[in-house]
Design an enzyme around this catalytic site. Structure first.
Site, short mmCIF file in Angstrom:
data_model
loop_
_atom_site.label_atom_id
_atom_site.label_comp_id
_atom_site.label_asym_id
_atom_site.label_seq_id
_atom_site.Cartn_x
_atom_site.Cartn_y
_atom_site.Cartn_z
N ASP A 1 0.83 -1.21 0.00
CA ASP A 1 0.00 0.00 0.00
C ASP A 1 0.86 1.26 0.00
O ASP A 1 2.08 1.18 0.15
CB ASP A 1 -0.99 -0.01 1.19
N ASN B 1 -8.26 -2.24 13.93
CA ASN B 1 -9.65 -2.52 13.52
C ASN B 1 -9.73 -3.70 12.54
O ASN B 1 -10.75 -3.91 11.90
CB ASN B 1 -10.29 -1.27 12.90
N HIS C 1 -7.82 -4.14 9.84
CA HIS C 1 -7.49 -3.87 8.42
C HIS C 1 -6.18 -4.54 8.01
O HIS C 1 -5.31 -4.79 8.83
CB HIS C 1 -7.51 -2.37 8.10
N GLU D 1 -9.74 -1.40 4.77
CA GLU D 1 -10.42 -1.09 6.02
C GLU D 1 -11.70 -1.91 6.16
O GLU D 1 -12.18 -2.48 5.16
CB GLU D 1 -10.80 0.40 6.00
C1 GLP Z 1 -1.04 0.67 8.41
C2 GLP Z 1 -0.52 -0.06 7.18
C3 GLP Z 1 -0.68 -1.55 7.31
C4 GLP Z 1 -0.13 -2.01 8.64
C5 GLP Z 1 -0.92 -1.40 9.77
C6 GLP Z 1 -0.42 -1.77 11.14
O1 GLP Z 1 -2.37 1.02 8.26
N1 GLP Z 1 -1.16 0.40 5.98
O2 GLP Z 1 -0.06 -2.17 6.21
O3 GLP Z 1 -0.17 -3.40 8.73
O4 GLP Z 1 -0.88 0.02 9.65
O5 GLP Z 1 0.71 -1.01 11.48
P1 GLP Z 1 1.65 -1.31 12.71
O6 GLP Z 1 2.46 -2.50 12.35
O7 GLP Z 1 2.51 -0.06 12.83
O8 GLP Z 1 0.80 -1.53 13.90
#
Ligand code: GLP
Length: 225
Positions: A67, A135, A137, A142
């Site tokens: 992403d 949440n 995602h 989402e």
């Molecule tokens: C973001 C990214 C995701 C990631 C998520 C969790 O929204 N787009 O790809 O998995 O956050 O992030 P973290 O690993 O910092 O908790």
């Protein structure tokens, strides 16, 4: 689904690195999907260390990102492109021409998404690395994201703005998927992912339909199970 429960973040990062390294040893020209966020940072450190110790060669892999924010400059420190280069790609011997990133600078986002989806179709992902949002995602898919969703532009609910993300169906086409979660903040999402209903409210739950799906969690992330 295979659930691997480990003690802490360090062990989680080691375990994930083992899986990635084994994948590349078995198939040196693997196509790997790389996630961003805090969670895979330990994994990427382990990969860089393994490379420094000459335990692994990334020269034949193909890399894809999951992403990106939109719009955003590639050079912006907030971009996922900057993250992937600074945390991983600049520190290993992956070839520049084998790095495929969603382009947050693209003028025509529809064209960008279509071409990216097509590129993945031509280079099927052998191993997709994922984190999970609080949440539920995955990538920027989402809650509310469709099982059949493809690479597209989305509104982000957890922050103000937009993003480009590969879709749930794009992720599901990967041959193998590993999802990492660490810390108490992820406990609720992990509970829904593993024991909840398979539906749009927790996009990660769709992954339970995948034949080769591995979840690695530490004690805190698994504390609600
Ligand atoms: C973001 C990214 C995701 C990631 C998520 C969790 O929204 N787009 O790809 O998995 O956050 O992030 P973290 O690993 O910092 O908790």
């Amino acid at each position: 689904m295979k659930l691997i429960r480990v003690k802490d973040y360090e062990e989680l990062s080691r375990k994930a690195a083992e899986i990635v390294i084994n994948q590349i040893k078995l198939k040196p020209n693997s196509t790997i999907g790389f996630a961003t966020g805090k969670t895979p940072l330990g994994l990427y450190k382990n990969l860089v260390n393994a490379y420094k110790k000459k335990k692994i060669d990334f020269s034949k892999i193909k890399a894809f990102s999951l992403d990106e924010f939109y719009p955003i400059k590639r050079t912006s420190k907030k971009s996922y492109s900057y993250y992937l280069f600074s945390k991983l790609f600049n520190k290993i011997n992956v070839k520049k021409e084998n790095i495929n990133l969603l382009n947050g600078e693209a003028k025509n986002f529809k064209k960008e998404c279509k071409e990216y989806e097509e590129k993945i179709r031509k280079n099927p992902i052998d191993l997709q690395i994922l984190g999970i949002g609080e949440n539920g995602h995955i990538g920027f898919n989402e809650p509310g994201s469709d099982f059949n969703s493809k690479t597209r532009l989305v509104e982000l609910t957890h922050i103000r703005g937009k993003g480009l993300t590969i879709g749930i169906s794009t992720i599901m086409k990967s041959k193998k998927i590993i999802l990492l979660a660490s810390g108490r903040k992820k406990a609720k999402a992990i509970l829904s992912l593993i024991k909840g209903k398979i539906d749009k409210n927790c996009p990660a739950s769709f992954l339970r339909k995948h034949k080769n799906f591995i979840v690695i969690i530490d004690e805190k992330a698994g504390s609600s199970l």
